[in-house]
Design a protein around this motif. Sequence first.
Motif, PDB file in Angstrom:
ATOM      1  N   VAL A   1       0.589  -1.036   0.183  1.00 45.30           N
ATOM      2  CA  VAL A   1       0.075  -0.144   0.423  1.00 45.30           C
ATOM      3  C   VAL A   1       0.735   1.250   0.278  1.00 45.30           C
ATOM      4  CG1 VAL A   1      -1.708   0.943   1.410  1.00 45.30           C
ATOM      5  CG2 VAL A   1      -1.450  -1.047   1.388  1.00 45.30           C
TER       6      VAL A   1
ATOM      7  N   CYS B   1       2.294   1.516  -3.472  1.00 49.52           N
ATOM      8  CA  CYS B   1       1.604   1.156  -5.257  1.00 49.52           C
ATOM      9  C   CYS B   1       0.451   1.966  -4.781  1.00 49.52           C
ATOM     10  CB  CYS B   1       1.148   0.174  -5.166  1.00 49.52           C
ATOM     11  SG  CYS B   1       2.590  -1.506  -5.663  1.00 49.52           S
ATOM     12  N   GLN B   2      -0.058   2.831  -3.037  1.00 52.38           N
ATOM     13  CA  GLN B   2      -1.148   3.237  -3.357  1.00 52.38           C
ATOM     14  C   GLN B   2      -0.430   4.203  -2.093  1.00 52.38           C
ATOM     15  OE1 GLN B   2      -4.746   1.039  -2.370  1.00 52.38           O
ATOM     16  NE2 GLN B   2      -3.937  -0.463  -4.047  1.00 52.38           N
TER      17      GLN B   2
ATOM     18  N   HIS C   1      -4.124   6.739  -0.936  1.00 55.14           N
ATOM     19  CA  HIS C   1      -4.694   6.127  -0.313  1.00 55.14           C
ATOM     20  C   HIS C   1      -3.977   5.368   1.851  1.00 55.14           C
ATOM     21  CE1 HIS C   1      -6.332   6.576  -4.289  1.00 55.14           C
ATOM     22  NE2 HIS C   1      -7.185   6.739  -3.120  1.00 55.14           N
TER      23      HIS C   1
END
Length: 315
Positions: A122, A125-126, A129
């Motif tokens: 996370v 890659c994100q 968020h």
Amino acid sequence: MSNATTVSNFLLEGFAEVWELRLLLSTLFLLTYLATLLGNFLIITVTTIDQSLHTPMYYFIRNLSIVDICYISVTVPKACINSFTNNRTISVAGCAMQVFFVVFCASVELILLTVMAQDRYVAVCQPLHYPVIINHQFCVHTTLASLLCSLIMAALLCGNTFRLSFCKSNVISQFFCDMPSLLRLSCSDTFSSQLVLFLSSVGFGATCFTFICLSYVRIFSTVLKFPAKEERGKAFSTCVPHIIVVSVFLSSGFMVYLRQSSSTEIIQNMILSVFYSIVPPFLNPIIYSLRNKQIKKAVEKIILKIYFQKTLIPS
């Protein structure tokens, strides 16, 4: 079930028959144990004291260090004491406790490593968020879930093993109590116990390993798109040691728990057991502290603070 007299205690395998070699190996194991305690206690202290390290990633690292201390303390101290005193006896109750806590700690460790891989996925890659997905509630819930699942796993496998009767021999071909060695000593029908051990180990281990692999495949696919080579190199150097530790942990554990080994393969079984019970707790502090600039800076800050406090206090 056999009418033969059941054993009242077990004898653990020593590190070696020759006293000099046994002393050398016991000292080596003891030093490894002390180094593991020091490294993990250092991580726990630093991530607790330093406010800048109160983030989800360091929350999981701190929990992993706590589990590592418990994990290695279940087996190594008893083995070293037995080796130094030449007393290999362990009670049936003590053996059951060792089996329970080894399974419990190993399960918690594997779940935490899986969650940490997801945390890194996370974060890489994100990133936008990340605060929403990996929040305080997520951290607490995953920790409690890991403890509950591991408790169920340990209770299931320990109960599945010690419902059997042991009346063949009381010599466990291992330096701590483990289920494969105990199943070989049982005079009961062990087919169902071996089946439960196989299915639970494969199902649990394979599931965690699959999630870890998927997380790192996605991380690597994202990292390869980074324009700067330095950023790619930094990401790879962080992820690869984690993957190596997980692979060693699972592969050695699977080889001990799932293969049909004979009691004569004592040395091979003991070496494999070292790789899943001692190596991961020893290497984790090295991977997550010595290679981590934030933790190293926090350690330096705490050392300097203690030093200046001592120099300012008049003697």
